[in-house]
Design a protein around this motif. Sequence first.
Motif, PDB file in Angstrom:
ATOM      1  N   GLN A  77      41.405  38.356  89.533  1.00 15.67           N
ATOM      2  CA  GLN A  77      42.478  39.546  88.363  1.00 15.67           C
ATOM      3  C   GLN A  77      41.916  38.564  87.095  1.00 15.67           C
ATOM      4  N   TYR A  78      41.688  39.655  85.687  1.00 19.13           N
ATOM      5  CA  TYR A  78      40.796  38.730  84.512  1.00 19.13           C
ATOM      6  C   TYR A  78      41.771  39.565  83.492  1.00 19.13           C
ATOM      7  N   ARG A  79      42.978  38.461  82.834  1.00 18.61           N
ATOM      8  CA  ARG A  79      43.608  39.174  81.487  1.00 18.61           C
ATOM      9  C   ARG A  79      42.588  39.825  80.482  1.00 18.61           C
ATOM     10  N   VAL A  80      42.427  40.672  80.148  1.00 15.15           N
ATOM     11  CA  VAL A  80      41.242  41.133  79.391  1.00 15.15           C
ATOM     12  C   VAL A  80      42.646  40.796  77.848  1.00 15.15           C
ATOM     13  N   ASN A  81      43.547  41.764  77.632  1.00 16.12           N
ATOM     14  CA  ASN A  81      44.333  41.204  76.289  1.00 16.12           C
ATOM     15  C   ASN A  81      45.976  41.309  76.933  1.00 16.12           C
ATOM     16  N   ASP A  82      46.744  41.646  76.103  1.00 11.34           N
ATOM     17  CA  ASP A  82      48.171  41.135  76.296  1.00 11.34           C
ATOM     18  C   ASP A  82      48.884  42.556  76.700  1.00 11.34           C
ATOM     19  N   ASP A  83      48.335  43.470  76.686  1.00 10.76           N
ATOM     20  CA  ASP A  83      48.796  44.576  78.229  1.00 10.76           C
ATOM     21  C   ASP A  83      47.750  44.863  78.827  1.00 10.76           C
ATOM     22  N   ILE A  84      46.390  44.611  79.511  1.00  6.51           N
ATOM     23  CA  ILE A  84      45.334  45.244  80.351  1.00  6.51           C
ATOM     24  C   ILE A  84      45.534  44.374  81.219  1.00  6.51           C
ATOM     25  N   ASP A  85      45.186  44.293  82.326  1.00  3.17           N
ATOM     26  CA  ASP A  85      44.090  43.555  83.027  1.00  3.17           C
ATOM     27  C   ASP A  85      43.252  44.247  83.892  1.00  3.17           C
TER      28      ASP A  85
END
Length: 602
Positions: A77-85
Amino acid sequence: MGEYQKRDGKQLTVRGSTGFNLGDQGWVRVALEAADRDPTNRAGADFRNPAEPRYGKVNQRFGDPETRPRSVFVNSQYRVNDDIDWYAFANYGQRNTSAAATWRTALNGTAQRTPLYPEGFLPLENSESQDTSLVTGLRGEASGWRWDVSLNYGRNEFQLDLDHTVNQTLGAASPTHFYAGKLLNTQQLFNVDLAREYPVAAFSGPLTVAVGAEARHESYEIGAGDEASYIGTGAQGFSGFRPVNAGRNSRHNESVYLNLEADVSRQFSTSAALRHERYSDFGSTTSAKGSARYAFSEAFSLRGTASSGFRAPSLAQQFYTITTTNFSVVNGVNTPIETGTFAVGSAAAAALGATPLKAEKARNYSLGLQFSPLSNWSTTVDAYRIDIDDRIALSANMTLSPALQAALAKQNILVGAGRYFTNAIDTRTTGVDVVSTYRLDLASAGRYDFTLAYNHNKNSLEHVNANPAILTANNLTLIDRQTINRLTVGSPKDKLSLATDANWGAWSARGVVTRYGSFTVPQNNATLDQTYDPQWVLDLSTSVKLNKNWRLSAGIDNVTNRYPDQVTSAGNLNNNGINPYSGFAPNGFNGRYYYAKAAYNW
């Protein structure tokens, strides 16, 4: 590692997993497993023919096959930004298996079967199965909606080789190794899910709304084997897939769904769901589900569910085609007969009265209660009924009349028996599940959990379609007594288990005693049925945590070394004391098993 009491079936398994960070926004975890599992053999000596060179010896291999599975699993898993993983997980597995077919005697009547194996031979079916899957997607939140968009790919390839066998048609020129062909399944899936909560003034909690859509494409392929594997009588043990059997078929379907859930009050919660699907080969259908739960008190609640179901025939059920050599008693002699399993839409199946497969439709009902009279004691009881209309099942293995054999010969299909999948029956399953757990905490003397689990099932036949006219005219039955009774009495109606888990300090122990109910192995002649007695099995294990890193465990499955009843029915064509146990036995017939484990964590 482990081993059976008979000093066979040795198993060694190594598994491990570890994880690491992807910067400060993500992570990856990798798990590996490899195992070597030796075969077991519970066959008896062969005393059928004193003229055989291996008379009185154990020639058959009757038990678990030899298997060598390997697998790797990756999750990330990787957090793209505050709203999207972003997430992804993938699996690759390979399993090599060597299973024994039926022992071929040295003599076929009074003649030598093949000069290549003057003492007889045991064909080995050596297969390799490869599983590959990948799921990747994005999920997040926008305008109060939780969303998830994903792609899913899956693939399984099964290849079969035959070793230590011959094609008798080829005589002394026959090879002893054959490539029998392959089966290939693939699936691609695109999925979108959305969900959010809406406040409802009249309810004690929000209304959860979930909607989604998906599109799926699947394919099924049969690949032909070497010519030597199928020409004439074909390779002994498994005749290869023929070019006429080979081919690739596919279909696609699309679906949408809506799900609603809410706590109407502190005592009452409910949910409802609708799903609509459109298949490229079976049209459209809509399924529904409704459930509710009412808590009369903190100690007692009642729940219920009703739903409809729809299952299109699998591509394998529609298109699997093979010709093999089976055995049947003819004039008191166990005789090989070329047997065709035909795709239901083929001309061969049509000549035997086949009609196009329909989808199964089901109705499911369940009612359950949960009772917790004490904080450390809880019990659940669930009763259910499942009705399946147009259930898909393989027809009887029909020995064909000369007229039907001639009709198939005109299609260049030379067989003495045939079968195909059909929707000829409706069934009903009713049952009850009971689970009760009690915890006894004695502080310094340890904690003990006692669990009772009981299941009772009854399978009944509700309807059988009229026999096809062409079969009736040839004194054949599409769904015979044996086919029906395998569904209704071929497995135990009940199962009971009593388990105790004990924990004190660094030590833990578990004991489980299980009772499997009686079952019947049916034949078309009722006098040849055999009913097997219930069986009790005891499993024990213990473990100790040596320190923060090491844990050691050991156990014995089937402590009392219990075996199921031996086969006594003359209806078992391959018995004759060689295969002493029924393959229907729910707990197997390998006997006592010892094992030990060592685990290291960091």
